[in-house]
Design a protein around this motif. Structure first.
Motif, short mmCIF file in Angstrom:
data_model
loop_
_atom_site.label_atom_id
_atom_site.label_comp_id
_atom_site.label_asym_id
_atom_site.label_seq_id
_atom_site.Cartn_x
_atom_site.Cartn_y
_atom_site.Cartn_z
N THR A 188 55.44 43.23 42.23
CA THR A 188 54.04 43.12 42.61
C THR A 188 53.64 41.65 42.61
N ARG A 226 51.83 40.25 40.47
CA ARG A 226 51.77 39.73 39.11
C ARG A 226 53.07 39.89 38.35
N LEU A 263 49.34 45.51 32.70
CA LEU A 263 48.13 46.07 33.29
C LEU A 263 48.37 47.55 33.55
N THR A 269 47.28 51.53 34.38
CA THR A 269 46.28 52.29 35.14
C THR A 269 46.08 53.61 34.41
N THR A 285 43.14 49.14 34.43
CA THR A 285 42.50 49.71 35.61
C THR A 285 42.22 51.18 35.33
N THR A 286 41.06 51.67 35.77
CA THR A 286 40.74 53.08 35.55
C THR A 286 40.57 53.79 36.88
N HIS A 297 38.12 54.02 41.71
CA HIS A 297 39.05 53.01 41.17
C HIS A 297 38.25 51.82 40.66
N ARG A 298 38.51 51.43 39.42
CA ARG A 298 37.87 50.24 38.85
C ARG A 298 38.96 49.30 38.32
N PRO A 299 39.15 48.15 39.00
CA PRO A 299 40.24 47.25 38.60
C PRO A 299 40.05 46.71 37.19
N GLY A 300 41.16 46.55 36.49
CA GLY A 300 41.15 45.99 35.15
C GLY A 300 41.84 44.64 35.11
N ALA A 301 41.93 44.09 33.93
CA ALA A 301 42.56 42.79 33.73
C ALA A 301 43.83 42.95 32.91
N GLU A 354 52.02 48.08 34.99
CA GLU A 354 52.55 46.88 35.63
C GLU A 354 52.94 45.91 34.51
#
Length: 394
Positions: free
Chosen positions: A26, A28, A74, A76, A109-110, A122-126, A153
């Motif tokens: 990916t 990252r 990271l 999900t 990420t949720t 979808h809500r991206p996380g850190a 990830e």
């Protein structure tokens, strides 16, 4: 805590991972997969892609003298709208074969799914860090088991001493395919799934191809198993076929034969155990499709129910009772020419008496205590002397 100059950052490569069949690069880092890319491309179903990317049984296997390990990740996390959050995924650190520590990633990420419409938010996380400190000094073998219920990830691996891939254990490789129960649904942590527990107790190396909702006799899964090196094989068949109402009795038998034929192309004499479904009252005599129990959802509880008509089993719709009958017949027929093939009735692992004592919380998936019981019984039936998967059974 060590100072910055004492950190060693090690690239996360396939050489450090066990239980993964593919590693996606990916932007990252890397994401482990339990199906190869060619198989994922053949049927990019969202449920299957979610399940195979959740790294059940996947672990980093390290030889190191490190006393502190940090893994930047990271995850999900998946949940349902209007429901309490599902338990966060756990990272298990196993030290010389013993569970020694656990950690949870602080951010993720949720993905929140509306059970009524199937739509997902979808809500991206850190990126966050799962940290393990205070490990004993000296050279040791460390396994970091990834959460079985979250896509992960892997971004960076840092330690206060260098790491290298753990040496080959020399233990037999057990390749298993099944449904959400094999995947680990409702288990407390990744080494607490029945498959991980059974592998540890039997002294084998697990490759877990349990895919939640997706044990559907797919040809690409059979070909993946055919091409994956293994010393022991097992397939747990039935609950997803019934729950999804994806085929009738006429199609089921030939599909099972075809799946087993494919396995035998790559593993002609490998011990192979066919396992029928655990006791699941909602589908014992009632066909699928399965569905969310809306009355339970209204009270904030996730549960499932069967929506079929029991009378339809007479016309070929599948129930768990029918599946067990078919599987027992198929294995008996094939075993006449295949002495390395065995059958295990899933109700010997979890039956009506177990349901009375340890009921399925959502009517479909066992809890942590039931996972432990299923593991104990699987070891006794499959891996013990005389079992189909007993070491040296070939």
């Amino acid at each position: 805590m060590p100072t910055d100059q004492h950190w060693t950052t090690t690239p996360i490569t396939a050489a450090l991972l066990r239980g993964a069949l593919d590693l996606e690069h990916t932007g990252r880092g890397v994401r482990p997969h339990r199906l190869p890319s060619w198989a994922r491309a053949q049927y990019p179903d969202p449920q299957l892609l979610m399940a195979e990317s959740q790294p059940a049984g996947v672990r980093l296997a390290l030889r190191t003298a490190a006393t502190t390990i940090e893994l930047d990740v990271l995850p999900t996390r998946y949940g349902f709208a209007g429901m309490p959050p599902r338990p966060e995924g756990v990272f298990d650190l196993v030290l010389d074969g013993r569970l020694a520590a656990q950690a949870v990633a602080p951010t993720a990420t949720t993905v929140t799914i509306d059970a009524a419409t199937g739509e997902a938010d979808h809500r991206p996380g850190a990126v966050g860090t799962a940290r393990f400190a205070g490990l004993p000094e000296g050279e040791k073998d460390v396994e970091l088991w990834l959460p079985h219920n979250e896509t992960v990830e892997l971004v960076a691996l840092r330690t206060d001493e260098p790491v290298r891939p753990a040496p080959d254990s020399g233990r037999p490789v057990w390749l298993h395919h099944g449904s959400s129960i094999s995947h680990g649904s409702n288990a407390d942590h990744p080494t607490g799934t029945w498959t991980a527990l059974a592998a540890a107790r039997a002294g084998v190396e697990l490759v877990n191809l349990g895919f939640s909702g997706s044990a559907l006799l797919d040809p690409f899964t059979a070909r993946t198993m055919r091409d994956t090196p293994a010393d022991l094989l097992s397939v747990k068949i039935g609950i997803n076929v019934v729950g999804g109402d994806v085929m009738r009795r006429r199609a089921f038998g030939p599909a099972v034969h075809g799946f087993l034929d494919t396995l035998r192309e790559g593993h002609p004499t490998t011990p192979l155990l066919v396992v029928s479904p655990l006791h699941t009252p909602i589908h014992e005599d009632t066909p699928g499709p399965g569905a969310f129990d809306l009355e339970a959802l209204a009270t904030g509880r996730i549960a499932f129910r069967a929506t079929g008509d029991p009378a339809d089993s007479a016309t070929g719709r599948l129930t768990l009772a029918v599946v067990r009958e078919e599987l027992a017949h198929i294995v008996a027929q094939r075993a006449a020419d295949d002495p390395h093939l065995g059958y295990l009735d899933g109700q010997a692992l979890y039956g009506p008496e177990d349901y009375a004592e340890l009921p399925l919380p959502d009517e479909l998936h066992p809890d942590g205590a039931a996972h432990r019981r299923i593991a104990d019984r699987f070891v006794a039936h499959a891996f013990a002397a005389g079992g189909t998967l007993a070491v040296g059974a070939r």
